[in-house]
Design an enzyme around this catalytic site. Structure first.
Site, PDB file in Angstrom:
ATOM      1  N   ASP A 189      46.887  46.355  46.928  1.00  0.00           N
ATOM      2  CA  ASP A 189      46.030  45.210  47.207  1.00  0.00           C
ATOM      3  C   ASP A 189      44.771  45.842  47.798  1.00  0.00           C
ATOM      4  OD1 ASP A 189      44.921  42.560  48.209  1.00  0.00           O
ATOM      5  OD2 ASP A 189      46.749  41.826  47.866  1.00  0.00           O
ATOM      6  N   ASP A 222      41.237  48.905  45.078  1.00  0.00           N
ATOM      7  CA  ASP A 222      40.095  47.845  44.701  1.00  0.00           C
ATOM      8  C   ASP A 222      40.125  47.997  43.179  1.00  0.00           C
ATOM      9  OD1 ASP A 222      37.831  46.485  44.199  1.00  0.00           O
ATOM     10  OD2 ASP A 222      36.326  47.545  45.466  1.00  0.00           O
ATOM     11  N   TYR A 243      36.196  33.018  35.326  1.00  0.00           N
ATOM     12  CA  TYR A 243      37.385  32.945  35.632  1.00  0.00           C
ATOM     13  C   TYR A 243      38.368  32.564  34.464  1.00  0.00           C
ATOM     14  CZ  TYR A 243      41.726  32.119  38.209  1.00  0.00           C
ATOM     15  OH  TYR A 243      43.109  31.845  38.432  1.00  0.00           O
TER      16      TYR A 243
END
Lengths: 264, 264
Positions: free
Chosen positions: A34, A49, A156
């Site tokens: 994460d 990242d 998205y």
């Protein structure tokens, strides 16, 4: 599948965190990745990242095989100004990370990608998904976003359409390596990013949640992801699993007037 | 879900038999139904002919609630002369039996219907499925089969299209009763009726099996049905799960030229 090695991205919270906890409770060794550090115990944590190629490369170097399963949960919600990051993290970075891990996966390993009900429009988006998939540099990505007028909600949806289609695109090549990949498409889920989806998708989402009675829970999504990671789902390959408390069925039934099939 | 009461039709062999054995090995109490007597131990067996309304009524009288799960596996393969029986057993009888059992199902119970990859054409068959679903008598069924030129292969596909669509049609009404229903659509499965499918569907099926490497096994289908019966899949409602070793993904990937999404 006890004591198997599972890698989960997006491990810090929401669905990723629930999945890590569930898998550990069943005796698996879980490595979580994460951008932020999880606030619970993991067998290993690697900071990454997924919008950065160098960060992905560094994370891959820290991951040892053989790995029995990979679940790509990390995702950025539709939020103003994040168009680039959404496409990078939710699809381009996910794809890059998965390819990078491929040689460390055991024969028979399972890959599970978190897609979304927001990606159900994939049939109509094939051409745009192909143009996104062909992007190679940050500059090309900026040009793509500008030329195709991609706002955060579209970014998205497009990222999730791409995940669903890419999962199917890889199926035959993965089979030749003894691997398989499936996706899960939750409807609205009660996590701390639910408000982002409410703002981006508005009334349509609210109506679906009302008909389903409530949003889904991260635990419910984690259970299905865990099943897809396990050998019990071994013949499921290249499939997208809708996980929405009936939302898809309500909408299809309305659109096709399927109540005619019922005896009452 | 230990010690729950599960009802399985088509229990004598193939997928139904494997499912009964799997559920019993996990501590559930299994009542099997079939036209033929199973050759292994069950907690209870009830003989039923799903093509007969009176036989269904008699079977329902012998079934006590509360029941935690129902899996409708019984099905007749595409075989010459069986058009009527296929439509009766695979859809009309399945629907009648399920409605009859509804009041004996516990709140939270799960219903799972065995559909098939042969039913994937449901998008184009909605109108014909509605005409089939409206049939009420044996005479009307004969007229339907004659007027619409239904041969055994078409009868089989239509029966499975109907199961997939009906499963979605019932979702919202079931939700109001605290119940849920999903379907599973296997591709070719290695059971003793595989030859019937080879004769009916020919080269297309053979090519799919070759690309997938082999047909599926009854055990693999039973594992997915067992998951859909269990509380772990609780948020899956009104969904059809393709279970085909990648066959659907290969075909979609060919049709949409999805290899463009891969990095190589």
């Amino acid at each position: 599948m006890n004591n198997s090695n599972i890698v989960v991205t997006g491990a810090a919270n929401g669905v990723g965190a629930e999945l890590c906890k569930l898998l550990r409770s069943r005796g698996h060794r879980v490595t979580g990745l994460d951008i932020a550090e999880p606030k619970y115990d993991l067998d290993a944590f690697i900071r990454v990242d997924l919008s950065s190629e160098s960060s992905i490369a560094a994370a891959l170097e820290q991951l040892d095989g053989p790995i029995d399963g990979l679940c790509n949960v990390a995702g950025v919600p539709p939020r103003q100004g994040l168009e680039t990051t959404i496409l990078q993290v939710n699809f381009l970075g996910l794809r890059r990370f998965t390819y990078g891990l491929m040689d460390k996966l055991k024969e028979g390993a399972s890959i599970v990608n978190l897609a979304s009900r927001a990606g159900y429009g994939w049939r109509e988006a094939v051409d745009q998904v192909k143009r996104l998939a062909a992007v190679r540099t940050a500059q090309e990505l900026e040009t793509f976003i500008r030329d195709e007028n991609i706002d955060p909600a579209r970014a998205y949806n497009l990222s999730k359409e791409a995940v669903i289609l890419w999962t199917q695109a890889e199926t035959e090549a993965l089979l030749a390596r003894g691997l398989r990949m499936n996706s899960v498409s939750p409807g609205a889920v009660a996590t701390d990013i639910l408000d982002d989806f409410s703002r981006a998708f508005g009334d349509k989402m609210a109506r679906n949640v009302e008909r389903a009675g409530r949003p889904g829970t991260p635990e419910e999504v984690a259970e299905v992801a865990a099943f897809l990671l396990s050998p019990a789902s071994g013949w499921m390959k290249g499939v997208d699993i809708p996980l929405d408390g009936g939302m898809g069925a309500f909408n299809l039934s309305d659109a096709l007037e399927l109540s005619a099939l019922r005896l009452s």
